[in-house]
Each structure stands twice: as C-alpha cells, then as structure tokens.
Write an enzyme that holds these catalytic residues in place. Sequence first.
Site, short mmCIF file in Angstrom:
data_model
loop_
_atom_site.label_atom_id
_atom_site.label_comp_id
_atom_site.label_asym_id
_atom_site.label_seq_id
_atom_site.Cartn_x
_atom_site.Cartn_y
_atom_site.Cartn_z
N GLU A 68 0.74 -1.24 -0.01
CA GLU A 68 0.06 -0.02 -0.10
C GLU A 68 1.02 1.34 0.10
O GLU A 68 1.88 1.24 0.58
CB GLU A 68 -1.10 -0.02 1.26
CG GLU A 68 -1.61 1.11 1.61
CD GLU A 68 -2.50 1.85 0.43
OE1 GLU A 68 -3.43 1.11 -0.12
OE2 GLU A 68 -2.50 3.02 0.11
N ASP A 95 5.18 2.45 -3.46
CA ASP A 95 4.59 2.69 -4.73
C ASP A 95 4.69 1.35 -5.69
O ASP A 95 5.94 1.15 -5.69
CB ASP A 95 5.02 4.02 -5.32
CG ASP A 95 4.15 4.32 -6.63
OD1 ASP A 95 3.84 3.33 -7.23
OD2 ASP A 95 3.96 5.37 -6.64
N ASP A 117 -7.42 2.17 -8.07
CA ASP A 117 -8.04 3.62 -8.45
C ASP A 117 -8.03 3.49 -10.16
O ASP A 117 -7.13 3.24 -10.90
CB ASP A 117 -6.70 4.52 -8.21
CG ASP A 117 -6.64 4.53 -6.35
OD1 ASP A 117 -7.68 4.03 -5.81
OD2 ASP A 117 -5.69 4.69 -6.04
N LYS A 121 -8.72 10.08 -16.13
CA LYS A 121 -8.18 11.01 -17.14
C LYS A 121 -7.12 9.99 -18.31
O LYS A 121 -6.15 9.41 -17.49
CB LYS A 121 -7.22 11.92 -16.88
CG LYS A 121 -8.19 12.95 -16.17
CD LYS A 121 -7.52 14.32 -15.52
CE LYS A 121 -8.51 15.24 -15.10
NZ LYS A 121 -7.75 15.85 -14.00
N ASP A 153 -15.75 -2.58 -9.25
CA ASP A 153 -17.19 -2.49 -9.65
C ASP A 153 -17.14 -1.36 -10.63
O ASP A 153 -18.32 -0.87 -11.44
CB ASP A 153 -18.04 -1.93 -8.56
CG ASP A 153 -17.55 -0.47 -8.17
OD1 ASP A 153 -16.15 -0.05 -8.14
OD2 ASP A 153 -18.32 0.37 -7.91
N THR A 191 -13.55 -7.80 -0.38
CA THR A 191 -12.83 -6.77 0.11
C THR A 191 -13.61 -5.58 0.59
O THR A 191 -15.00 -5.69 0.87
CB THR A 191 -11.91 -6.18 -1.10
OG1 THR A 191 -12.55 -5.11 -1.83
CG2 THR A 191 -11.37 -7.13 -2.13
N GLU A 192 -12.95 -4.62 1.23
CA GLU A 192 -13.73 -3.61 1.89
C GLU A 192 -14.48 -2.83 1.00
O GLU A 192 -15.68 -2.38 1.08
CB GLU A 192 -12.84 -2.38 2.58
CG GLU A 192 -13.27 -1.57 3.63
CD GLU A 192 -12.24 -1.03 4.44
OE1 GLU A 192 -11.01 -0.98 4.13
OE2 GLU A 192 -12.84 -0.12 5.13
N TYR A 193 -13.81 -2.27 -0.32
CA TYR A 193 -14.52 -1.68 -1.12
C TYR A 193 -15.76 -2.73 -1.91
O TYR A 193 -16.86 -2.08 -2.26
CB TYR A 193 -13.42 -1.25 -2.38
CG TYR A 193 -13.05 0.08 -2.04
CD1 TYR A 193 -12.30 0.37 -0.83
CD2 TYR A 193 -13.15 1.23 -2.84
CE1 TYR A 193 -11.90 1.50 -0.54
CE2 TYR A 193 -13.00 2.41 -2.56
CZ TYR A 193 -12.07 2.70 -1.28
OH TYR A 193 -11.41 3.67 -1.10
N GLU A 194 -15.48 -3.92 -2.01
CA GLU A 194 -16.57 -4.62 -2.48
C GLU A 194 -17.72 -4.94 -1.78
O GLU A 194 -18.67 -4.70 -2.27
CB GLU A 194 -15.96 -6.18 -2.64
CG GLU A 194 -16.60 -7.32 -3.36
CD GLU A 194 -16.07 -8.58 -3.73
OE1 GLU A 194 -14.75 -8.63 -3.26
OE2 GLU A 194 -16.50 -9.48 -3.99
N1 SAM Z 1 -7.97 -3.18 -2.35
C1 SAM Z 1 -8.73 -2.51 -0.99
C2 SAM Z 1 -10.25 -2.98 -1.30
O1 SAM Z 1 -10.66 -3.51 -2.28
O2 SAM Z 1 -10.86 -2.73 -0.49
C3 SAM Z 1 -8.41 -0.74 -1.42
C4 SAM Z 1 -9.02 -0.23 -2.43
S1 SAM Z 1 -8.64 1.56 -2.71
C5 SAM Z 1 -9.81 2.09 -3.74
C6 SAM Z 1 -7.05 1.49 -3.64
C7 SAM Z 1 -5.81 1.40 -2.98
O3 SAM Z 1 -4.85 1.13 -3.75
C8 SAM Z 1 -5.53 2.71 -2.12
O4 SAM Z 1 -5.29 2.55 -0.79
C9 SAM Z 1 -4.40 3.35 -2.84
O5 SAM Z 1 -3.52 4.04 -2.06
C10 SAM Z 1 -3.73 2.14 -3.22
N2 SAM Z 1 -2.65 2.34 -4.58
C11 SAM Z 1 -2.93 2.91 -5.64
N3 SAM Z 1 -2.06 3.16 -6.38
C12 SAM Z 1 -1.01 2.31 -5.91
C13 SAM Z 1 0.29 2.10 -6.07
N4 SAM Z 1 0.93 2.72 -7.24
N5 SAM Z 1 1.00 1.57 -5.06
C14 SAM Z 1 0.51 0.92 -3.99
N6 SAM Z 1 -0.63 1.28 -3.66
C15 SAM Z 1 -1.53 1.96 -4.35
#
Ligand code: SAM
Length: 213
Positions: A68, A95, A117, A121, A153, A191-194
């Site tokens: 993360e 990252d 994410d 764009k 989704d 997952t949490e978002y799911e």
């Molecule tokens: N996977 C979890 C879920 O499904 O509940 C979290 C989804 S959340 C929308 C996306 C996560 O990916 C965020 O916490 C974001 O900080 C992380 N993230 C996005 N780009 C990333 C990257 N390049 N490297 C590491 N983490 C990243």
Amino acid sequence: MRLRNVKGSIQTIETSEFTINKPELNKGKWHEVFGNDHPIHIEVGMGKGRFITDLALLHPEINYIGIEKFSSVLVRAVQKRNELDISNLFFIRMDAENLGNVFENSEIDKIYLNFSDPWPKDRHAKRRLTSKEFFLRYDNILIPDGVVEFKTDNTLLFDFTLEQIPLAGWEISEYTYDLHNSPMNDGNVMTEYEEKFSSKGNPIHKLVTYRDK
Ligand code: SAM
C-alpha cells in the site's frame, strides 16, 4: 479513496514488526523472511487490508504480503494485524511502480488487484494498476504460471483492463461482469470496497489472467 492524515501512522508503521521498512534488502530472499518455502501471494493497493488479512487467516499454507502506498490507510491494517496470532502476513509501504526493486524474477506466485484506483483521465492511464505497463512489472516478478486476479465495480476500468491484457501478451482465463451471481464467486473473499459497493447494488466484475507462454 478519501485520505485523511492519521496522526502517528508513519511511526506506527515504521516500528511495527509486521511492516518491512527496507523491502529492497529482501529482494530474492522473501522465503527467508517467512521462514518457509510456501507460495507468496501479494495484494497491490490493499488499502486497510481486510481482504489480505482474511486470506492469511484462511490459508496458513500461503505467505501473504500487502502493498500500500499510503501510511494513513496501511496503519489500519497494521493495527488489526497486531491482534492476530499468525506468521504468514507482512506489509510494505511503497509505490507499486517499484515492485521490480523489491521482488526477484519469479519470486511471487499470485497477485491480487482489488478495486484499483481508476485514474479516469487518459493522460494518467499508465498509473492504472491494470495498464500494460504494470503488467510488464507483474511479468517480471511472477512465476511462469502465476496469475493476476482483478476485481472492481468500475466498468470503464474493467473494459480498459480487458483491452490491455492481450496488448501486454497475457491471456484471460475467465471473467465475469457479475461476480456475486457467477460460478466464479465460489470461495470469494470480499474486500472492503467490494462490501461497500455491492451493498449499494453495484455489480462486481472479476477477471483472472495469466501469461501467454
Ligand atoms: N484493495 C482495497 C479494497 O478493495 O478494499 C482498497 C481499494 S482502494 C480504492 C485502492 C488502494 O490502492 C488505495 O489504498 C491506494 O492508496 C492504493 N494504491 C493505488 N495506487 C497504488 C500504487 N501505485 N502503489 C501502491 N498502492 C497503490
């Protein structure tokens, strides 16, 4: 994801025994970190870590690493991890662009991408974790018959991913636009978002992809 600055999160992460602070030093040596030769599965962009933590509890025979970028969400996973008596789960704050600095070729058996994410764009397309540029990174660290599993989704991001996979030289083994009403849902771990988006009525999309050898 809305990010709030969580006070003390960086210090909590840096002092946690479950967070690897200099992950590059373990490149090629992750099995030593776990102290066994079990397969290693990673989730890239794990957020607060619900999915990978539940998997680690369900599968002691698999080693898990949650990745993360932001400490403000990673800290929640670390706090939850502190309450568990398991030895197969570590976290890295990094990252995902730098995966190749942290994992050796073929060191990872499976990669999970959940609700990545969307970066809507066009000029940010390369930042999407399912872009062909990211598949090249996954190609380098996955075992030859390793797979990437992706759930979202977001139909635009899902369709983009279905297009990127053949461009990256990968194959799709199965996919669905409605996971929860599909045979692919057998054994699904939410997952949490799911949980959040499916409770609003959004269908969940899922695909599994592997290398075209
Ligand atoms: N996977 C979890 C879920 O499904 O509940 C979290 C989804 S959340 C929308 C996306 C996560 O990916 C965020 O916490 C974001 O900080 C992380 N993230 C996005 N780009 C990333 C990257 N390049 N490297 C590491 N983490 C990243």
